[in-house]
Design a protein around this motif. Structure first.
Motif, PDB file in Angstrom:
ATOM      1  N   MET A 114       0.768  -0.905  -0.042  1.00  0.00           N
ATOM      2  CA  MET A 114       0.140  -0.024  -0.042  1.00  0.00           C
ATOM      3  C   MET A 114       0.724   1.168  -0.122  1.00  0.00           C
ATOM      4  SD  MET A 114      -2.784  -1.009   2.614  1.00  0.00           S
ATOM      5  CE  MET A 114      -4.194   0.670   2.377  1.00  0.00           C
ATOM      6  N   LEU A 116       3.951   1.364  -1.250  1.00  0.00           N
ATOM      7  CA  LEU A 116       4.619   1.827  -2.577  1.00  0.00           C
ATOM      8  C   LEU A 116       3.330   2.174  -3.736  1.00  0.00           C
ATOM      9  CD1 LEU A 116       7.118  -0.783  -2.098  1.00  0.00           C
ATOM     10  CD2 LEU A 116       8.189   1.040  -2.083  1.00  0.00           C
ATOM     11  N   GLY A 117       2.191   1.420  -3.447  1.00  0.00           N
ATOM     12  CA  GLY A 117       1.412   2.051  -4.418  1.00  0.00           C
ATOM     13  C   GLY A 117       0.653   2.825  -3.951  1.00  0.00           C
ATOM     14  N   LYS A 118       1.226   3.641  -3.372  1.00  0.00           N
ATOM     15  CA  LYS A 118       1.300   5.711  -2.607  1.00  0.00           C
ATOM     16  C   LYS A 118      -0.910   5.474  -2.120  1.00  0.00           C
ATOM     17  CE  LYS A 118       4.410   7.694  -4.381  1.00  0.00           C
ATOM     18  NZ  LYS A 118       5.191   6.606  -4.295  1.00  0.00           N
ATOM     19  N   GLN A 119      -1.105   4.321  -2.112  1.00  0.00           N
ATOM     20  CA  GLN A 119      -2.464   4.478  -0.870  1.00  0.00           C
ATOM     21  C   GLN A 119      -2.725   4.686   0.144  1.00  0.00           C
ATOM     22  OE1 GLN A 119      -4.317   0.575  -1.497  1.00  0.00           O
ATOM     23  NE2 GLN A 119      -2.867  -0.366  -3.426  1.00  0.00           N
ATOM     24  N   VAL A 120      -1.420   4.084   0.618  1.00  0.00           N
ATOM     25  CA  VAL A 120      -1.282   5.232   1.635  1.00  0.00           C
ATOM     26  C   VAL A 120      -1.367   6.671   1.750  1.00  0.00           C
ATOM     27  CG1 VAL A 120      -0.138   5.635   4.047  1.00  0.00           C
ATOM     28  CG2 VAL A 120      -0.322   3.058   3.058  1.00  0.00           C
ATOM     29  N   ALA A 122      -3.151   8.511  -0.115  1.00  0.00           N
ATOM     30  CA  ALA A 122      -4.266   8.537  -0.905  1.00  0.00           C
ATOM     31  C   ALA A 122      -4.949   9.198   0.513  1.00  0.00           C
ATOM     32  CB  ALA A 122      -4.699   7.607  -1.517  1.00  0.00           C
ATOM     33  N   TYR A 126      -6.973  12.211   0.977  1.00  0.00           N
ATOM     34  CA  TYR A 126      -8.908  12.044   1.367  1.00  0.00           C
ATOM     35  C   TYR A 126      -9.564  12.465   2.552  1.00  0.00           C
ATOM     36  CZ  TYR A 126      -8.651  11.335  -3.791  1.00  0.00           C
ATOM     37  OH  TYR A 126      -8.328  10.938  -4.904  1.00  0.00           O
TER      38      TYR A 126
ATOM     39  N   PHE B  84      -3.399  10.081  -8.358  1.00  0.00           N
ATOM     40  CA  PHE B  84      -1.583  10.074  -8.641  1.00  0.00           C
ATOM     41  C   PHE B  84      -1.049   8.890  -9.410  1.00  0.00           C
ATOM     42  CE2 PHE B  84      -3.391   9.791  -4.206  1.00  0.00           C
ATOM     43  CZ  PHE B  84      -2.175  10.265  -3.465  1.00  0.00           C
ATOM     44  N   GLU B  86       0.384   6.609  -9.952  1.00  0.00           N
ATOM     45  CA  GLU B  86       0.301   5.116  -9.428  1.00  0.00           C
ATOM     46  C   GLU B  86      -1.332   4.984  -9.456  1.00  0.00           C
ATOM     47  OE1 GLU B  86       1.739   7.610  -7.598  1.00  0.00           O
ATOM     48  OE2 GLU B  86       3.736   6.453  -7.439  1.00  0.00           O
ATOM     49  N   ALA B  88      -3.028   4.649  -7.212  1.00  0.00           N
ATOM     50  CA  ALA B  88      -3.293   4.417  -5.462  1.00  0.00           C
ATOM     51  C   ALA B  88      -5.162   3.490  -5.540  1.00  0.00           C
ATOM     52  CB  ALA B  88      -2.977   5.702  -5.532  1.00  0.00           C
ATOM     53  N   LEU B  89      -5.568   2.567  -6.355  1.00  0.00           N
ATOM     54  CA  LEU B  89      -6.943   2.467  -6.089  1.00  0.00           C
ATOM     55  C   LEU B  89      -6.201   1.661  -4.766  1.00  0.00           C
ATOM     56  CD1 LEU B  89      -8.105   1.992  -9.778  1.00  0.00           C
ATOM     57  CD2 LEU B  89      -9.018   3.865  -7.732  1.00  0.00           C
ATOM     58  N   PHE B  90      -7.406   1.868  -3.946  1.00  0.00           N
ATOM     59  CA  PHE B  90      -7.649   0.617  -3.213  1.00  0.00           C
ATOM     60  C   PHE B  90      -8.452  -0.586  -3.987  1.00  0.00           C
ATOM     61  CE2 PHE B  90      -8.518   5.021  -1.294  1.00  0.00           C
ATOM     62  CZ  PHE B  90      -7.315   4.681  -0.693  1.00  0.00           C
ATOM     63  N   ASP B  91      -6.711  -1.857  -3.445  1.00  0.00           N
ATOM     64  CA  ASP B  91      -7.102  -3.036  -4.238  1.00  0.00           C
ATOM     65  C   ASP B  91      -7.797  -4.222  -3.747  1.00  0.00           C
ATOM     66  OD1 ASP B  91      -5.087  -2.438  -4.872  1.00  0.00           O
ATOM     67  OD2 ASP B  91      -3.839  -2.965  -3.595  1.00  0.00           O
ATOM     68  N   ALA B 149      -9.296   6.716 -10.973  1.00  0.00           N
ATOM     69  CA  ALA B 149      -8.275   7.412 -10.318  1.00  0.00           C
ATOM     70  C   ALA B 149      -8.913   8.416 -10.356  1.00  0.00           C
ATOM     71  CB  ALA B 149      -6.745   7.540 -10.632  1.00  0.00           C
ATOM     72  N   ARG B 152     -12.490   9.210  -8.535  1.00  0.00           N
ATOM     73  CA  ARG B 152     -12.516   9.347  -7.182  1.00  0.00           C
ATOM     74  C   ARG B 152     -11.884  10.992  -6.912  1.00  0.00           C
ATOM     75  NH1 ARG B 152      -8.593   5.238  -4.115  1.00  0.00           N
ATOM     76  NH2 ARG B 152      -6.819   6.867  -5.594  1.00  0.00           N
TER      77      ARG B 152
END
Lengths: 259, 275
Positions: A114, A116-120, A122, A126, B84, B86, B88-91, B149, B152
């Motif tokens: 997460m 590395l995928g920039k989800q954290v 994000a 938000y 982003f 990448e 940065a979508l939540f899997d 993305a 969102r």
């Protein structure tokens, strides 16, 4: 010297991180859904492996105890020794190490991915706190589930000692179970539940800390996973020693001396 | 709306931004250009408060962000949004849940109203809601992920500004063009202030009104498209050199619009609105 300095700095950061997690656990918002999901995924998912390990470890411990006590003609104490050894030490440590191997690596890899995928980031962008959303539910789930898993491991370990006592120690089941009951005191149960709760928090905090600091692509995730398991294994054994020593003194002041 | 005044930023011993000053006008698309590693994305991270500048002033709507606490940042970030590089979508979430992420969390809308809004947003980004709403991000192509993305970011409780970090990088030319159209469409539909960080000059010239070229952490150019193409400064020419063929094709168009806002290319896809 530089390595020692870096290690101490990392330990300090880990403690600060743990402090923030504990503080945030009592603040709103509470992510109930995430906590329940983590309890299912991290806790319920570990039941099978914990049961299996518990039975075999219990039987192995029972063989050692019966063999040692035989030499003094004290096989009748097998149940007592099993209850004490399993509930206070073997159960919590075994469960802690198994959960740490299975869960810490999974948490570190998931959070590392997460990061590395920039989800954290994000989540932060938000308007949410990643610590509160990602870390606190996992730590709470582990603090609740590791004691429950330990109780299961304790039960099957002691059950596993029964056939050993019966067939190798030539003990009657009544003698074995009377010994077990005699040593399942409140003090033993308190120690046997408190330890895994602390292990749960330790596993969660270390795994999340390592996971959230992942850098360096897929190799970084591999490194974080390894780090989470190694650090947790060392931490569990160290914390176990500390609780056994300090916890005894503290509990003795409450329950008095003796088993 | 967003203002940088002599902003310096370093990471360790490496100087990333060296006295950067610029304004981002409201309702415009500002493109930040520059080679990789010149601090383009850093600007976005500083605006969002994810990193703090070493010195200098960053203002959002006239408010200096230096003294912001976590609460002020949370409030400010609710008015901003980001796409982003990448994605940065939540899997673990479906496409619909990803797009409605902020709505599910922060709004007082019912689940039905949120789904309606999510579907409308999906139409804006040209994703068929019936086909895609229940899919997982790993079932999508790169271009589709990028559109989710963007959806969102747009659905994020109606932001006033949206930041795109390398929105067309890694996409085929056709998809990159569609993403460019989408950025212009959102600007035209909602008057949204946008910052597009990119090193793709052709895409930049299509979508941008204002252009900032970063070189070695300093601003090498700040102005419109015509000025950028006419600029003879060495860092600007050095950056534009590899793209000269693209620029030759785009130059008549830039000249025709006098370096001002280029029109959205596909007005036909502007049906549907989130508001």
């Amino acid at each position: 010297m530089a390595g020692l300095k870096r290690g101490l700095f990392e330990l300090q950061e880990l403690f600060f991180f743990g402090g923030r997690v504990v503080r945030q656990a009592f603040r709103r918002p509470f992510y109930h859904r995430e906590a329940l999901h983590a309890m299912d995924h991290l806790g319920v998912g570990s039941v099978g492996v914990v049961l299996l390990a518990g039975v075999f470890a219990g039987e192995a411990l029972a063989i050692q105890i019966v063999r040692q006590l035989e030499t003094f003609g004290a096989e009748a104490l097998t149940g007592r020794a099993m209850a004490l050894g399993v509930v206070r030490d073997l159960g919590p440590v075994l469960t802690g190490l198994i959960v740490s191997g299975r869960v810490a690596s999974s948490i570190a890899a998931e959070l590392g991915g997460m990061v590395l995928g920039k989800q954290v980031v994000a989540i932060q962008v938000y308007g949410e706190d990643p610590l509160q959303k990602l870390v606190v539910p996992r730590v709470i789930a582990l603090a609740l589930m590791v004691p429950l898993l330990t109780l299961l491991a304790d039960a099957v370990s002691i059950l596993g000692g029964d056939p050993i006592a019966r067939f190798i120690g030539q003990l009657s089941p009544a003698v074995y179970w009377t010994g077990v009951k005699a040593n399942l005191t409140l003090k033993t149960l308190v120690i046997g539940t408190l330890k895994p709760m602390v292990f749960g928090v330790t596993i969660g905090v270390i795994a999340c800390y390592v996971g959230l600091r992942t850098t360096g692509g897929t190799m970084g995730i591999g490194l974080a996973t390894r780090k989470a398991v190694v650090w947790n294994s060392i931490a569990i054994l160290t914390v176990n020693l500390l609780i056994t020593q300090l916890g005894f003194r503290f509990l003795e002041s409450i329950f008095g001396r003796g088993d | 709306m967003i203002r940088f005044r002599d902003v310096h930023f370093s990471q360790g011993t490496q100087k990333i931004l060296d006295g950067v000053t610029f304004d981002v006008a409201e309702g415009e698309v500002t493109v930040v250009l520059g080679p990789s590693g010149t601090g383009k994305s850093t600007l976005l991270w500083l605006i969002l408060g994810l990193w703090k500048p070493d010195s200098g002033v960053i203002e959002i709507d006239g408010q200096e962000t230096r003294g912001f606490g976590e609460r002020e940042w949370k409030r400010t970030r609710q008015r901003l949004s980001m796409v982003f590089q990448e994605n940065a979508l939540f899997d673990s979430l479906s496409v619909g849940e990803n797009i409605g992420y902020c709505l599910y969390r922060a709004s007082t809308l019912t689940p039905e109203e949120i789904e309606k809004q999510v579907r409308q947003t999906m139409q804006i980004v040209e994703l068929d809601p019936d086909r895609f709403i229940d899919r997982r991000p790993d079932e999508l192509s790169t271009g589709q992920k990028r559109r989710v993305a963007i959806a969102r970011a747009v659905a994020n409780c109606n932001p006033e500004a949206i930041f795109y970090d390398e929105p067309t990088t890694g996409l085929d030319p056709h998809t990159a063009r569609r993403i460019g159209d989408l950025i212009m469409k959102l600007r035209d539909m909602r008057g949204m202030t946008s910052i597009v960080v990119t090193h793709e000059i052709a895409d930049a010239l299509r979508v941008g009104n204002c252009f900032i070229l970063l070189d070695g952490g300093k601003i090498a150019y700040n102005g419109d498209a015509a000025g950028l193409l006419a600029c003879r400064d060495a860092p600007v020419r050095g950056f534009l050199e590899p793209f000269l063929r693209d620029i030759e094709e785009l130059a008549p168009r830039v000249e025709a619009i006098g370096g001002r806002r280029p029109p959205a290319e596909s007005p036909g896809v502007m049906a549907g609105t989130v508001r």
